[in-house]
Design an enzyme around this catalytic site. Structure first.
Site, PDB file in Angstrom:
ATOM      1  N   GLY A 211       0.841  -1.199   0.000  1.00 45.81           N
ATOM      2  CA  GLY A 211       0.000   0.000   0.000  1.00 45.81           C
ATOM      3  C   GLY A 211       0.864   1.232   0.000  1.00 45.81           C
ATOM      4  O   GLY A 211       2.013   1.211  -0.465  1.00 45.81           O
ATOM      5  N   GLU A 233       5.644  -3.270   0.884  1.00 43.82           N
ATOM      6  CA  GLU A 233       5.837  -2.960  -0.544  1.00 43.82           C
ATOM      7  C   GLU A 233       5.022  -1.701  -0.789  1.00 43.82           C
ATOM      8  O   GLU A 233       3.792  -1.745  -0.769  1.00 43.82           O
ATOM      9  CB  GLU A 233       5.320  -4.104  -1.409  1.00 43.82           C
ATOM     10  CG  GLU A 233       6.026  -5.423  -1.185  1.00 43.82           C
ATOM     11  CD  GLU A 233       7.299  -5.564  -1.985  1.00 43.82           C
ATOM     12  OE1 GLU A 233       7.524  -4.751  -2.899  1.00 43.82           O
ATOM     13  OE2 GLU A 233       8.076  -6.488  -1.683  1.00 43.82           O
ATOM     14  N   CYS A 267       2.089   0.772  -8.775  1.00 45.87           N
ATOM     15  CA  CYS A 267       3.281   1.220  -8.058  1.00 45.87           C
ATOM     16  C   CYS A 267       4.481   1.247  -8.988  1.00 45.87           C
ATOM     17  O   CYS A 267       5.368   2.065  -8.857  1.00 45.87           O
ATOM     18  CB  CYS A 267       3.532   0.324  -6.864  1.00 45.87           C
ATOM     19  SG  CYS A 267       3.525  -1.407  -7.320  1.00 45.87           S
ATOM     20  N   GLU A 365       4.445  10.611  -5.797  1.00 47.78           N
ATOM     21  CA  GLU A 365       3.753   9.583  -6.568  1.00 47.78           C
ATOM     22  C   GLU A 365       2.435  10.154  -7.102  1.00 47.78           C
ATOM     23  O   GLU A 365       1.610  10.630  -6.324  1.00 47.78           O
ATOM     24  CB  GLU A 365       3.471   8.371  -5.671  1.00 47.78           C
ATOM     25  CG  GLU A 365       2.839   7.217  -6.419  1.00 47.78           C
ATOM     26  CD  GLU A 365       2.590   6.015  -5.515  1.00 47.78           C
ATOM     27  OE1 GLU A 365       1.968   6.173  -4.451  1.00 47.78           O
ATOM     28  OE2 GLU A 365       3.024   4.905  -5.885  1.00 47.78           O
TER      29      GLU A 365
HETATM   30  P1  NAD Z   1      -3.335   2.435   1.474  1.00 47.16           P
HETATM   31  O1  NAD Z   1      -2.062   2.501   2.209  1.00 47.16           O
HETATM   32  O2  NAD Z   1      -4.287   3.550   1.602  1.00 47.16           O
HETATM   33  O3  NAD Z   1      -4.158   1.127   1.885  1.00 47.16           O
HETATM   34  C1  NAD Z   1      -3.606  -0.171   1.751  1.00 47.16           C
HETATM   35  C2  NAD Z   1      -4.287  -1.111   2.720  1.00 47.16           C
HETATM   36  O4  NAD Z   1      -3.963  -0.729   4.060  1.00 47.16           O
HETATM   37  C3  NAD Z   1      -5.813  -1.111   2.644  1.00 47.16           C
HETATM   38  O5  NAD Z   1      -6.257  -2.454   2.734  1.00 47.16           O
HETATM   39  C4  NAD Z   1      -6.218  -0.332   3.882  1.00 47.16           C
HETATM   40  O6  NAD Z   1      -7.495  -0.691   4.392  1.00 47.16           O
HETATM   41  C5  NAD Z   1      -5.135  -0.745   4.857  1.00 47.16           C
HETATM   42  N1  NAD Z   1      -4.891   0.165   5.985  1.00 47.16           N
HETATM   43  C6  NAD Z   1      -5.175   1.492   6.089  1.00 47.16           C
HETATM   44  N2  NAD Z   1      -4.763   1.958   7.296  1.00 47.16           N
HETATM   45  C7  NAD Z   1      -4.186   0.915   7.941  1.00 47.16           C
HETATM   46  C8  NAD Z   1      -3.546   0.771   9.207  1.00 47.16           C
HETATM   47  N3  NAD Z   1      -3.416   1.799  10.048  1.00 47.16           N
HETATM   48  N4  NAD Z   1      -3.060  -0.436   9.549  1.00 47.16           N
HETATM   49  C9  NAD Z   1      -3.161  -1.490   8.693  1.00 47.16           C
HETATM   50  N5  NAD Z   1      -3.762  -1.417   7.492  1.00 47.16           N
HETATM   51  C10 NAD Z   1      -4.271  -0.228   7.112  1.00 47.16           C
HETATM   52  O7  NAD Z   1      -2.932   2.186  -0.054  1.00 47.16           O
HETATM   53  P2  NAD Z   1      -3.877   2.157  -1.322  1.00 47.16           P
HETATM   54  O8  NAD Z   1      -4.309   3.552  -1.615  1.00 47.16           O
HETATM   55  O9  NAD Z   1      -4.895   1.082  -1.166  1.00 47.16           O
HETATM   56  O10 NAD Z   1      -2.877   1.644  -2.454  1.00 47.16           O
HETATM   57  C11 NAD Z   1      -2.136   2.497  -3.276  1.00 47.16           C
HETATM   58  C12 NAD Z   1      -0.692   2.527  -2.824  1.00 47.16           C
HETATM   59  O11 NAD Z   1      -0.160   1.220  -2.823  1.00 47.16           O
HETATM   60  C13 NAD Z   1       0.195   3.327  -3.755  1.00 47.16           C
HETATM   61  O12 NAD Z   1       1.070   4.127  -3.005  1.00 47.16           O
HETATM   62  C14 NAD Z   1       0.982   2.240  -4.496  1.00 47.16           C
HETATM   63  O13 NAD Z   1       2.221   2.679  -4.986  1.00 47.16           O
HETATM   64  C15 NAD Z   1       1.124   1.214  -3.443  1.00 47.16           C
HETATM   65  N6  NAD Z   1       1.388  -0.090  -4.038  1.00 47.16           N
HETATM   66  C16 NAD Z   1       2.618  -0.661  -3.883  1.00 47.16           C
HETATM   67  C17 NAD Z   1       2.914  -1.891  -4.487  1.00 47.16           C
HETATM   68  C18 NAD Z   1       4.274  -2.539  -4.376  1.00 47.16           C
HETATM   69  O14 NAD Z   1       4.414  -3.712  -4.709  1.00 47.16           O
HETATM   70  N7  NAD Z   1       5.299  -1.822  -3.947  1.00 47.16           N
HETATM   71  C19 NAD Z   1       1.931  -2.526  -5.236  1.00 47.16           C
HETATM   72  C20 NAD Z   1       0.696  -1.905  -5.367  1.00 47.16           C
HETATM   73  C21 NAD Z   1       0.421  -0.703  -4.752  1.00 47.16           C
END
Ligand code: NAD
Length: 478
Positions: A211, A233, A267, A365
Site C-alpha cells: 500500500g 511494498e 506502483c 507519486e
Molecule cells: P493504502 O495505504 O491507503 O491502503 C492499503 C491497505 O492498508 C488497505 O487495505 C487499507 O485498508 C489498509 N490500511 C489502512 N490503514 C491501515 C492501518 N493503520 N493499519 C493497517 N492497514 C491499514 O494504499 P492504497 O491507496 O490502497 O494503495 C495504493 C498505494 O499502494 C500506492 O502508493 C501504491 O504505490 C502502493 N502499491 C505498492 C505496491 C508494491 O508492490 N510496492 C503494489 C501496489 C500498490
C-alpha cells in the site's frame, strides 16, 4: 491503532460513479476467534507437507478458474478494467505451481558439514503460524495472493484483508474457498477498512503489507513495537532513462505502455522520463504521437486502453500535480484532462515537457498516466536526477546493452528493466527471477521475488549436532 471499524462497506463503481455494492465489514471484535481458529488449524497444515498443501491449493485454483467469468465481472466492477483484470485472474494457478516447485529446494533441511570437528548443521524452518496480508485497491486480487500463496505453501495460516475500496472480488474468492474446506480452515479473507487492518497487525505473527508509504510506516511502526517481522511494498516514482544510442521507437512504445498500464495506477508505473537534450524534441514528438492514440476503455471495457480512476480521491491528486506543473512552467504536449464518461472519471494519458524537480509531478507519486519528460546534459546528471527521490521501487533504462547495464547498477531502484518498461511487475511474487528489495521509502524487508523469498514466512533454526563421543576441545577440562 484500535479504532472501531465501520460495519458496512459501500463501494463506488469506478465506471459509473454509483455506489452499487454493499457488504458487511468483518467486525474487529471477531478477530480473536478467527485468529485462534487459524492458530489451531495451522499445525495440521504443516503436517500435510508441501505435497499435501499443493493438492489443496491446486483444488482451490481449479475452483477459482471455474469462476473466472464471475471473477472478471467482479474485478471489472471493482477497478473498471478488463485487460488488467484478466492478468490478475489467471495469476493464482501460476504462482501455486511455481512455489510448489521451488519450495522444497528453498526450504531444504539436508544436514551439511560445518567444517568444525565433524559437527553437522541442519536447517530447521518453522512457519510463522499466522501471517497477515494487507493489500491495496490497484490490483486487488493479485497483490493479496502474491504473498498469501507462498505463505500457504510454506505452511503458514493466512488472514488476508484486501482494500475496502475494491471488495467485490472477495465474494468469488470466498465461493472458491468454500469448495475447499481444507484451505478455508487456514486461509481467511476478511473485508474491512484501515482500522481492521490495524487490528490484524495487532494479532498476527508476521505482516506482508502492500500500500502507500504513509500507511506502510504506521504498519511497520506497530510491527516493530510487537517485534514481529513486517514486509512492506510501498509507493514509487519510477524513472526511465533514455541513453544516447537508444532505439527511440522501441523506447517510446515501451514507455507509452509502461506509464499508462492500469491507467498509471501501478506502483511500478514509469512516472518520469529523462532524455539526452540532443534527442529530446524527436523523442517527445514520437512519444506524444503514440500516447495520443491511447483511448479510454469506455463505453466498452473490452475496447480501448485506459481504465477509469478507480479510487475517487486519486482524481484530486492528479489534478493537483497537473496544476502545480503548469503553474511552474510545464507544457502539456498531449492529454491533460480528466474526462467524465457515464459517472466515472478517466484521466487522459498526458505527456509534459519543460518539467523540473521543483514540481510535484516529478517528486511525488501521481498514480496516474503522466509522462513528464526532462532533458539532461550528462549521464551523471541523469543518474543524479533519477536518484533524486525518496522512492526507489523500480526503473527503466533504454540504450545499448552494456551502457544500460552500467547505468542500471547506479540506480537506487530494486527492479530495473533494460530496453523495456515494467518488466519488474511481471515478476513480482515470482521465484524465477533474482531477488530484489525496495530502496528508500518504497518498502522494507526481504525480497518478494526469487526462490528464497519464501523464507520470509519461516523462522529459521540452525540445528547443530556433534557426533563426537569424547570431550569437545572448547569445553573446560574438568
Ligand atoms: P493504502 O495505504 O491507503 O491502503 C492499503 C491497505 O492498508 C488497505 O487495505 C487499507 O485498508 C489498509 N490500511 C489502512 N490503514 C491501515 C492501518 N493503520 N493499519 C493497517 N492497514 C491499514 O494504499 P492504497 O491507496 O490502497 O494503495 C495504493 C498505494 O499502494 C500506492 O502508493 C501504491 O504505490 C502502493 N502499491 C505498492 C505496491 C508494491 O508492490 N510496492 C503494489 C501496489 C500498490
Amino acid at each position: 491503532m484500535n479504532e472501531m471499524t465501520s460495519s458496512v462497506i459501500r463501494a463506488r463503481n469506478p465506471r459509473t460513479g454509483q455506489v452499487d455494492y454493499t457488504c458487511p465489514a468483518f467486525p474487529a471484535s471477531g478477530l480473536d476467534a478467527l485468529i485462534a481458529g487459524l492458530r489451531a488449524a495451522q499445525p495440521g497444515w504443516v503436517t500435510a507437507g508441501i505435497d499435501g498443501r499443493a493438492t489443496v491449493l491446486r483444488a482451490f485454483c481449479t475452483a477459482l478458474a471455474a469462476r473466472r467469468e464471475d471473477l472478471l465481472d467482479a474485478l471489472l466492477a471493482d477497478t473498471g478494467r478488463l485487460h488488467e483484470s484478466r492478468i490478475e485472474a489467471d495469476a493464482a494457478g501460476v504462482w501455486v505451481d511455481c512455489w510448489v516447485e521451488v519450495a522444497p529446494r528453498s526450504l531444504d533441511t539436508l544436514p551439511r558439514d560445518t567444517g568444525l570437528a565433524g559437527i553437522t548443521g541442519t536447517a530447521g524452518f518453522r512457519p510463522y503460524p499466522v501471517v497477515g496480508v494487507i493489500g491495496p485497491w490497484n490490483f486487488p486480487l493479485a497483490l493479496g495472493l502474491m504473498d498469501a500463496i507462498p505463505a500457504l505453501v510454506a505452511g503458514c495460516a493466512v488472514i488476508l484483508k484486501p482494500s475496502e475500496v475494491t471488495p467485490r472480488f472477495v465474494d468469488v474468492l470466498q465461493a472458491a474457498l468454500d469448495e475447499v474446506p481444507a484451505l478455508a480452515a487456514i486461509f481467511r479473507v476478511v473485508r474491512g477498512d484501515g482500522a481492521l487492518g490495524a487490528a490484524i497487525v495487532d494479532q498476527v505473527d508476521m505482516v506482508c503489507f502492500t500500500g502507500s508509504t504513509r500507511t506502510g510506516r504506521l504498519v511497520a511502526r506497530r510491527a516493530a513495537e510487537r517485534f514481529i517481522p513486517c514486509f512492506t511494498e510501498l509507493g514509487g516514482k519510477d524513472p526511465a532513462l533514455v541513453l544516447e544510442g537508444a532505439d527511440i521507437d522501441r523506447a517510446t512504445s515501451a514507455l507509452a505502455t509502461g506509464a499508462t498500464l492500469g491507467a498509471g495506477q501501478q506502483c511500478y508505473s514509469i512516472e518520469r522520463i529523462y532524455v539526452p537534450r540532443s534527442l529530446h524534441d524527436g523523442f517527445v514528438a514520437q512519444l506524444a504521437a503514440k500516447v495520443a492514440r491511447l483511448r479510454p476503455n469506455w463505453p466498452d471495457p473490452a475496447q480501448g486502453h485506459i481504465g477509469p480512476i478507480t479510487f475517487l480521491p486519486q482524481a484530486e491528486i492528479l489534478r493537483r500535480h497537473l496544476d502545480d506543473a503548469i503553474e511552474r512552467g510545464a507544457r502539456i504536449v498531449t492529454g491533460g484532462a480528466i474526462e467524465t464518461h457515464g459517472g466515472g472519471l478517466w484521466c487522459q494519458p498526458t505527456v509534459l515537457t519543460d518539467v523540473d524537480h521543483s514540481m510535484l509531478i516529478m517528486r511525488e507519486e501521481s498514480f496516474g498516466p503522466f509522462l513528464p519528460v526532462m532533458a539532461y546534459d550528462s549521464l551523471d546528471e541523469a543518474v543524479a536526477l533519477a536518484n533524486d527521490s525518496h522512492y526507489g521501487l523500480s526503473a527503466a533504462v533504454f540504450g545499448p546493452e552494456e551502457a544500460a547495464q552500467a547505468v542500471a547498477r547506479r540506480l537506487d531502484a530494486g527492479g530495473v528493466s533494460i530496453n523495456d518498461a515494467g518488466l519488474a511487475p511481471l515478476f513480482i511474487g515470482s521465484p524465477l527471477v533474482p531477488e530484489k528489495t525496495a530502496f528508500n521509502h518504497s518498502g522494507l524487508g526481504g525480497s518478494r521475488t526469487g526462490a528464497d523469498s519464501i523464507r520470509r514466512f519461516v523462522r529459521k533454526q540452525a540445528i547443530l549436532s556433534n557426533p563426537a563421543t569424547g570431550p569437545s576441545p572448547w569445553w573446560f577440562s574438568l
